[in-house]
Design a protein around this motif. Structure first.
Motif, PDB file in Angstrom:
ATOM      1  N   TRP A   1       0.820  -1.210   0.000  1.00  0.00           N
ATOM      2  CA  TRP A   1       0.000   0.000   0.000  1.00  0.00           C
ATOM      3  C   TRP A   1       0.856   1.264   0.000  1.00  0.00           C
ATOM      4  O   TRP A   1       0.507   2.256  -0.637  1.00  0.00           O
ATOM      5  CB  TRP A   1      -0.942  -0.020   1.204  1.00  0.00           C
ATOM      6  CG  TRP A   1      -1.917  -1.146   1.153  1.00  0.00           C
ATOM      7  CD1 TRP A   1      -1.864  -2.316   1.859  1.00  0.00           C
ATOM      8  CD2 TRP A   1      -3.073  -1.252   0.314  1.00  0.00           C
ATOM      9  NE1 TRP A   1      -2.911  -3.135   1.519  1.00  0.00           N
ATOM     10  CE2 TRP A   1      -3.679  -2.513   0.579  1.00  0.00           C
ATOM     11  CE3 TRP A   1      -3.652  -0.399  -0.630  1.00  0.00           C
ATOM     12  CZ2 TRP A   1      -4.835  -2.929  -0.069  1.00  0.00           C
ATOM     13  CZ3 TRP A   1      -4.806  -0.826  -1.276  1.00  0.00           C
ATOM     14  CH2 TRP A   1      -5.383  -2.068  -0.988  1.00  0.00           C
ATOM     15  N   GLU A   2       1.978   1.232   0.687  1.00  0.00           N
ATOM     16  CA  GLU A   2       2.870   2.393   0.696  1.00  0.00           C
ATOM     17  C   GLU A   2       3.411   2.667  -0.707  1.00  0.00           C
ATOM     18  O   GLU A   2       3.433   3.812  -1.170  1.00  0.00           O
ATOM     19  CB  GLU A   2       4.030   2.164   1.669  1.00  0.00           C
ATOM     20  CG  GLU A   2       4.982   3.353   1.783  1.00  0.00           C
ATOM     21  CD  GLU A   2       6.097   3.112   2.788  1.00  0.00           C
ATOM     22  OE1 GLU A   2       7.046   3.915   2.791  1.00  0.00           O
ATOM     23  OE2 GLU A   2       6.020   2.125   3.560  1.00  0.00           O
TER      24      GLU A   2
ATOM     25  N   MET B   1       2.014   1.722  -3.530  1.00  0.00           N
ATOM     26  CA  MET B   1       0.916   2.144  -4.409  1.00  0.00           C
ATOM     27  C   MET B   1       0.546   3.601  -4.177  1.00  0.00           C
ATOM     28  O   MET B   1       0.120   4.292  -5.107  1.00  0.00           O
ATOM     29  CB  MET B   1      -0.301   1.250  -4.205  1.00  0.00           C
ATOM     30  CG  MET B   1      -0.314   0.007  -5.076  1.00  0.00           C
ATOM     31  SD  MET B   1       0.080   0.285  -6.829  1.00  0.00           S
ATOM     32  CE  MET B   1      -1.027   1.646  -7.229  1.00  0.00           C
ATOM     33  N   GLU B   2       0.695   4.080  -2.956  1.00  0.00           N
ATOM     34  CA  GLU B   2       0.428   5.503  -2.703  1.00  0.00           C
ATOM     35  C   GLU B   2       1.404   6.368  -3.494  1.00  0.00           C
ATOM     36  O   GLU B   2       1.017   7.398  -4.064  1.00  0.00           O
ATOM     37  CB  GLU B   2       0.526   5.810  -1.216  1.00  0.00           C
ATOM     38  CG  GLU B   2       0.069   7.222  -0.871  1.00  0.00           C
ATOM     39  CD  GLU B   2      -0.052   7.449   0.629  1.00  0.00           C
ATOM     40  OE1 GLU B   2      -0.447   8.561   1.017  1.00  0.00           O
ATOM     41  OE2 GLU B   2       0.242   6.516   1.397  1.00  0.00           O
TER      42      GLU B   2
ATOM     43  N   HIS C   1      -5.470   4.642  -3.122  1.00  0.00           N
ATOM     44  CA  HIS C   1      -4.231   4.145  -3.726  1.00  0.00           C
ATOM     45  C   HIS C   1      -4.338   3.818  -5.212  1.00  0.00           C
ATOM     46  O   HIS C   1      -3.325   3.519  -5.843  1.00  0.00           O
ATOM     47  CB  HIS C   1      -3.779   2.882  -2.984  1.00  0.00           C
ATOM     48  CG  HIS C   1      -3.530   3.088  -1.528  1.00  0.00           C
ATOM     49  ND1 HIS C   1      -4.535   3.027  -0.584  1.00  0.00           N
ATOM     50  CD2 HIS C   1      -2.401   3.382  -0.850  1.00  0.00           C
ATOM     51  CE1 HIS C   1      -4.024   3.257   0.617  1.00  0.00           C
ATOM     52  NE2 HIS C   1      -2.736   3.467   0.489  1.00  0.00           N
TER      53      HIS C   1
END
Length: 337
Positions: free
Chosen positions: A211-212, A214-215, A243
């Motif tokens: 997720w980090e 993708m952000e 995201h």
């Protein structure tokens, strides 16, 4: 309702390869639900990534066969809620939910898209998927099936070079699916190069739980990014909104048409683009997806087009992507055998 289960092994025209696996055949389970002289059909394929087998689905479904026999069937939504209460896997629920929707529409004498009051005059064209292979093989597949939109499976050390080579042979729109194989740095670096080569969007470039990363991609990529492996079920939609530019809903992963309809509504409320995708599945599953077409921005429903022989009749996708909808109610599915 009377239950029937039948396993099929689907034979593919070409080896289907993505970044993490390859196969020439695909096992799939077709569920039949019969009531008042009508039978609805649903499908769910096996999937090693999600640890789903024919045996596991059959065991789950036969465990509730007695309950289904006495179930007071009114709507697919009521049956879906019951199946959730029995803690079946989403794949098993999907097969039953698709069968329930097909049955419901046949009992009502209406295709699902009419029951949902949607207009099939306008709908997105499905892409045609080109699996990973040598460049010559990928070009040969495109020439074998000329199409306006191709989804290109990537996940190698030479992905941009592959697209440059393929672009020499077609003016079609490209969509890129790396199936979790890239890093955030790769996705951000590749995006402008791919955009210049006529790529429309990137699908799931990073691992599902990154997720980090993708952000970073969401804020720095010049191409839209669509979630697939990161968006499995309803509870994932809201997180994906922070995201991704959109979501790709797979009926088998989320548990059928019932949750998919809710996911579409939720995604729209969050400003996300909506795509529905398929597995390597037959016309049984593809005909269910087609009922959603008027509600979608993008669709990947070429599964049956990749097969040597289909097992059912229903929705027909003609040359160039035009969809011929059967007049039969529900998803419009009839089995060949």
């Amino acid at each position: 309702m009377q239950l029937s289960l039948k396993k099929y092994t689907l034979s593919l025209k070409h080896t289907f390869r993505i970044s993490r696996e390859a196969h020439d055949k695909q096992d799939t389970l077709v569920v039949g639900l019969s009531l008042n002289g009508k039978t609805g059909y649903g499908e769910a394929t096996t999937n090693p990534y999600y640890k789903i087998s024919i045996e596991s689905m059959i065991a789950e479904i036969t465990a509730v066969e007695g309950d289904l026999a006495t179930f007071d069937f009114t709507t697919p939504e009521v049956l879906h809620a019951f199946l959730i209460s029995k803690a079946l896997s989403n794949f098993a629920i999907c097969a039953l939910d698709l069968a329930a929707h097909d049955l419901y529409g046949k009992l009502e004498g209406k295709p699902l898209h009419k029951i949902w009051k949607t207009n099939i005059d306008n709908y997105p064209i499905t892409n045609y998927t080109i699996g990973l292979a040598s460049i010559d093989e990928m070009v040969a597949k495109m020439k074998e099936t000329p199409w306006p939109i191709y989804k290109i499976k990537l996940g190698t050390d030479n992905d941009v070079a592959i697209i440059k080579a393929l672009r020499k042979h077609t003016d079609a729109t490209f969509r890129i699916d790396a199936n979790c194989a890239w890093s955030a740095k790769e996705a951000i670096f590749n995006a402008p190069l791919l955009k210049d080569l006529g790529v429309e969007f990137l699908e799931q470039p990073l691992k599902a739980d990154d997720w980090e990363g993708m952000e970073q991609v969401m804020h720095q990529s010049v191409l839209p990014v669509i979630a697939d492996e990161s968006c499995i079920e309803e509870t994932d939609v809201e997180k994906c909104a922070l995201h991704f530019s959109g979501i790709n809903i797979k009926l088998t992963k989320c548990g059928g048409l019932t949750p998919a309809l809710r996911m579409i509504k939720k995604a729209r409320a969050l400003g996300l683009k909506v795509m529905v995708g398929c597995m390597t599945e037959s016309t049984v599953g593809i005909s269910a997806i087609a009922q959603l077409l008027p509600q979608l921005d993008y669709v990947d429903m070429d599964g049956a087009m990749l097969l040597n022989d289909d097992i059912a009749q229903g929705v027909v996708i003609s040359s160039g992507g035009k969809v011929i909808f059967p007049a039969l109610g529900g998803s419009g599915v009839t089995m060949n055998s």
